[in-house]
Design an enzyme around this catalytic site. Sequence first.
Site, short mmCIF file in Angstrom:
data_model
loop_
_atom_site.label_atom_id
_atom_site.label_comp_id
_atom_site.label_asym_id
_atom_site.label_seq_id
_atom_site.Cartn_x
_atom_site.Cartn_y
_atom_site.Cartn_z
N ALA A 172 0.86 -1.19 0.00
CA ALA A 172 0.00 0.00 0.00
C ALA A 172 0.89 1.24 0.00
CB ALA A 172 -0.88 -0.01 1.24
N GLY A 189 0.69 -5.00 1.15
CA GLY A 189 -0.44 -5.09 0.22
C GLY A 189 -0.05 -5.75 -1.09
N GLU A 213 -0.36 -9.30 -0.42
CA GLU A 213 -1.80 -9.59 -0.23
C GLU A 213 -2.50 -9.67 -1.60
OE1 GLU A 213 -2.14 -6.38 2.85
OE2 GLU A 213 -3.29 -7.93 3.85
N GLU A 244 3.78 -5.08 7.55
CA GLU A 244 2.90 -4.04 8.10
C GLU A 244 3.15 -3.78 9.58
OE1 GLU A 244 2.01 -6.37 6.00
OE2 GLU A 244 0.46 -5.70 4.61
C1 LIG Z 1 -10.54 5.00 10.44
C2 LIG Z 1 -10.09 3.59 10.45
C3 LIG Z 1 -9.96 3.00 9.10
C4 LIG Z 1 -9.26 1.69 9.18
C5 LIG Z 1 -9.24 0.98 7.92
C6 LIG Z 1 -8.17 1.49 7.04
C7 LIG Z 1 -8.25 0.73 5.78
C8 LIG Z 1 -6.96 0.71 5.10
C9 LIG Z 1 -6.82 -0.64 4.53
C10 LIG Z 1 -5.51 -0.70 3.95
C11 LIG Z 1 -5.00 -2.07 4.11
C12 LIG Z 1 -3.60 -1.94 3.84
C13 LIG Z 1 -2.88 -3.21 4.11
C14 LIG Z 1 -1.55 -3.09 3.53
C15 LIG Z 1 -0.65 -2.28 4.09
C16 LIG Z 1 0.65 -2.11 3.45
O1 LIG Z 1 0.97 -2.61 2.42
S1 LIG Z 1 1.71 -1.11 4.27
C17 LIG Z 1 3.16 -1.13 3.27
C18 LIG Z 1 3.89 -2.41 3.41
N1 LIG Z 1 5.11 -2.37 2.63
C19 LIG Z 1 6.27 -2.08 3.16
O2 LIG Z 1 6.42 -1.91 4.34
C20 LIG Z 1 7.42 -2.02 2.20
C21 LIG Z 1 8.14 -0.74 2.37
N2 LIG Z 1 9.20 -0.58 1.41
C22 LIG Z 1 10.37 -1.23 1.50
O3 LIG Z 1 10.61 -2.05 2.35
C23 LIG Z 1 11.42 -0.85 0.51
O4 LIG Z 1 11.13 0.43 0.04
C24 LIG Z 1 11.53 -1.82 -0.69
C25 LIG Z 1 10.21 -2.04 -1.36
C26 LIG Z 1 12.09 -3.18 -0.20
C27 LIG Z 1 12.53 -1.22 -1.71
O5 LIG Z 1 13.75 -0.93 -1.04
P1 LIG Z 1 14.85 0.01 -1.72
O6 LIG Z 1 15.07 -0.41 -3.09
O7 LIG Z 1 16.00 0.03 -0.78
O8 LIG Z 1 14.20 1.45 -1.81
P2 LIG Z 1 13.80 2.48 -0.66
O9 LIG Z 1 14.84 3.51 -0.56
O10 LIG Z 1 13.42 1.77 0.56
O11 LIG Z 1 12.45 3.09 -1.25
C28 LIG Z 1 12.48 3.86 -2.44
C29 LIG Z 1 11.45 4.95 -2.34
O12 LIG Z 1 10.15 4.35 -2.31
C30 LIG Z 1 9.43 4.81 -1.19
N3 LIG Z 1 8.55 3.70 -0.76
C31 LIG Z 1 8.91 2.44 -0.54
N4 LIG Z 1 7.85 1.71 -0.20
C32 LIG Z 1 6.79 2.53 -0.23
C33 LIG Z 1 5.40 2.35 0.05
N5 LIG Z 1 4.89 1.16 0.37
N6 LIG Z 1 4.62 3.43 -0.03
C34 LIG Z 1 5.09 4.64 -0.38
N7 LIG Z 1 6.41 4.87 -0.65
C35 LIG Z 1 7.24 3.81 -0.57
C36 LIG Z 1 10.48 5.15 -0.18
O13 LIG Z 1 9.98 6.04 0.77
C37 LIG Z 1 11.56 5.73 -1.05
O14 LIG Z 1 11.21 7.04 -1.35
P3 LIG Z 1 11.91 8.28 -0.64
O15 LIG Z 1 11.44 8.22 0.79
O16 LIG Z 1 11.41 9.46 -1.37
O17 LIG Z 1 13.38 8.04 -0.74
#
Ligand SMILES: CCCCCCCCCCCCC/C=C/C(=O)SCCNC(=O)CCNC(=O)[C@H](O)C(C)(C)COP(=O)(O)OP(=O)(O)OC[C@H]1O[C@@H](n2cnc3c(N)ncnc32)[C@H](O)[C@@H]1OP(=O)(O)O
Length: 719
Positions: A61, A100, A103, A123
């Site tokens: 997500a 996500g 998922e 997450e």
């Molecule tokens: C009122 C109540 C309501 C309640 C109900 C709410 C409903 C909502 C339902 C929603 C359900 C959601 C369920 C799912 C949730 C999720 O998926 S949460 C996200 C889970 N994913 C992660 O944690 C992965 C995070 N990312 C990483 O681990 C790494 O980025 C990577 C993918 C392994 C890549 O690594 P690398 O190549 O080293 O690059 P990075 O430098 O880490 O990242 C590059 C840039 O990308 C940005 N980024 C990475 N992941 C995300 C992301 N998921 N979303 C947005 N941005 C992301 C990262 O920030 C970097 O950018 P900069 O910060 O600008 O450098």
Amino acid sequence: MAEYNLVSECVGLITLRNPPVNALSAAVRQGIVDTVQRALSDPNVKSVVICGQNGIFCGGADIKEFGSNMTGPPLIPMIHAIESANKPVVAAIEGSALGGGLELALGCHYRIAHSKARLGLPEVTLGLLPAAGGSQRLPRLIGVPAALNLITTGRHVTAAEALQLGIVDQVTDHNTVDAAVKFALSVAGRSLGPRRISAHPCPQQPDLDALFEEVMQKVRQSARGAIAPIACVQAVRAAATLPYAQGMERERELMATLFTSGQARALQYCFFAERAVGRWRMPSGARWDTSKPRPLHKAAVIGLGIMGRGITVALAQTGLSVIAVETQEKQLMEAKQAISGMLERGAKRRGVAPALDRVIYSQNIQAVADVDLVIEAVFEDIALKTKVFQQLSAVCKPGTLLCTNTSALDVDQLASETPNPELVVGMHFFAPAHVMKLLEVVYGPRSSPQAVATAMQLGKKMGKASVAVGNCRGFVGNRMLKPYIEEAFFLLEEGATPELVDQALEEFGFAMGVFRMSDLSGLDVGWRIRKGDGLVEPSTASGRSTRIRQGRRYSPLGDLLCEEGRFGQKTGRGWYQYDKPGSRVARSDPWLHSFLGAYRAQHGLVARRIDHQEVLERCLYALINEGFHILDDGIAAGPEDIDVIYVSGYGWPRHRGGPMFYANMVGLAKVLERLEHYQQLHPEVPHLQPSSLLRRLVASGSPPIHKWGEAIKKLHSQL
Ligand SMILES: CCCCCCCCCCCCC/C=C/C(=O)SCCNC(=O)CCNC(=O)[C@H](O)C(C)(C)COP(=O)(O)OP(=O)(O)OC[C@H]1O[C@@H](n2cnc3c(N)ncnc32)[C@H](O)[C@@H]1OP(=O)(O)O
């Protein structure tokens, strides 16, 4: 955004396009909904493949959306629509399938992964749970114990492990999309009922109650107050005990509590802060994106004590050739044995060959003549380090970067002893250096942007959270630790015990309270520094005046313990007692309590009742206040830098985001008010005097933390 193409005449290929990680933003979700519908309604399409552009399936997500009003199609119905499709949908997983993203893949009927791919439900590390059906589908697919492990830790698994666990159906070393298309063709027309994970019962598990009780206990212990891991266990329990629809309802309820929690905000802040510190900048205007690091092939470490050994291991593990120098033969042999052992154990853990032949040992500093970078890790003594730097300047080829692993000495002073001060930076590692995540890269006014860029990049390659900081006493981490420790000493004088102070801090979430930490790192370390600062005096005097030194309140408690030979764990006695020297289990020590009683009597101090709130306010607000001084002095570029340092190197609970984030959560006005209150009670304690930056921020309406940078610039320009 998602792109649609018809390939191999009858396979609908959907490509997620949202660089850099194809996060599931509103536009991507809309794209998936539209393209899936298109594929399902096209009679020529027999099966569907979903992949991501640029070699990454999906990073989950879009975390940036969580703080705003979420628009666009929601994830859960989108995934249900895929799972209930009447044509097979295959996920082609390259790079990462996380959160996500995984998922979404679990909603597909089949999953093909590249051998280098990584999968996981991280997450929990963002204060959430896999709430797009992940907490309900994964246990149904791989069983409760394995799902609990993945969901409560958030760890990423390799494709090989994912295959073994049953998360993916096939692993390929070749083009994943081609393999998935071929696979999709082969399963076209097959019955999909058994492939819909939500329709599976959860695999039977004997004695489910006992299993969950045991896991919950473990998770509570390691969570240190974090709520997401506990909600993750509860969600998996729902998968194991309830029909799918009810399990989904429970998943939603649990997510609703987490989603808006302060802990989720803190953890997501940490995620972005860790990335933000990589975009370092110096007061000179030099920055990460305009400074090119120098290529490194060969490095050297001078001095093979505990720190030097860990640094050698960390360098060798990044693939560099290392010359490890220790002038004394016996120490060199001991170090060689220790380093080889660390490299072998590390390689075994990671399933690779140990890099033993990358390290060459020498007694002669001349051996470092052709290295690209040297890290000096000799004893913390300015005269000795100066001598080493002068020798290095004479021996090394022109342009070699000279780094010092000092924790407190003046990097600029050392630089000034060399003919090329622009090549000098501090690399402050934390023990054990091959394990600890934090690296402070310390630049002086004359360090070149290239030297900083090279040290920062090296730190990143070592897998460290590298933070560029300015040069001052203690840099960022240790400078902030000083008032924190001093407040803890004062609290003992006023009536607290080490147990009370530590309990308050550990309940707050610190891995260890200040006194247990002091016993672990050794009381003699601080004693030596205080002696160097001329603060330690004979212990015979009594009364208030002996507790005012250099014009401010001083507690000699640590010095007195050292005089008794109580250096902490290594001597079996410190603030606590231990079964034997080196033992780690701290036990309350009656001697210490009567010592504190006698000390108070000698100095005319009357013990009063101190509660946890006072411990937290005095220790933490004093530390935070120093953080504001550091920001005001320009030693740290922003609050994120301080917070990353504290979370990755000083045991600050990640779910509280770091000291500056915590101050923002508590409210700057409240922090200011409490500091003023304590300052009135303890006027002889300068570190309780609120920093002028804190006052100015409060006066300007306490802007939120992401606006502090702007506010600081504006406040400075008004000065
Ligand atoms: C009122 C109540 C309501 C309640 C109900 C709410 C409903 C909502 C339902 C929603 C359900 C959601 C369920 C799912 C949730 C999720 O998926 S949460 C996200 C889970 N994913 C992660 O944690 C992965 C995070 N990312 C990483 O681990 C790494 O980025 C990577 C993918 C392994 C890549 O690594 P690398 O190549 O080293 O690059 P990075 O430098 O880490 O990242 C590059 C840039 O990308 C940005 N980024 C990475 N992941 C995300 C992301 N998921 N979303 C947005 N941005 C992301 C990262 O920030 C970097 O950018 P900069 O910060 O600008 O450098």
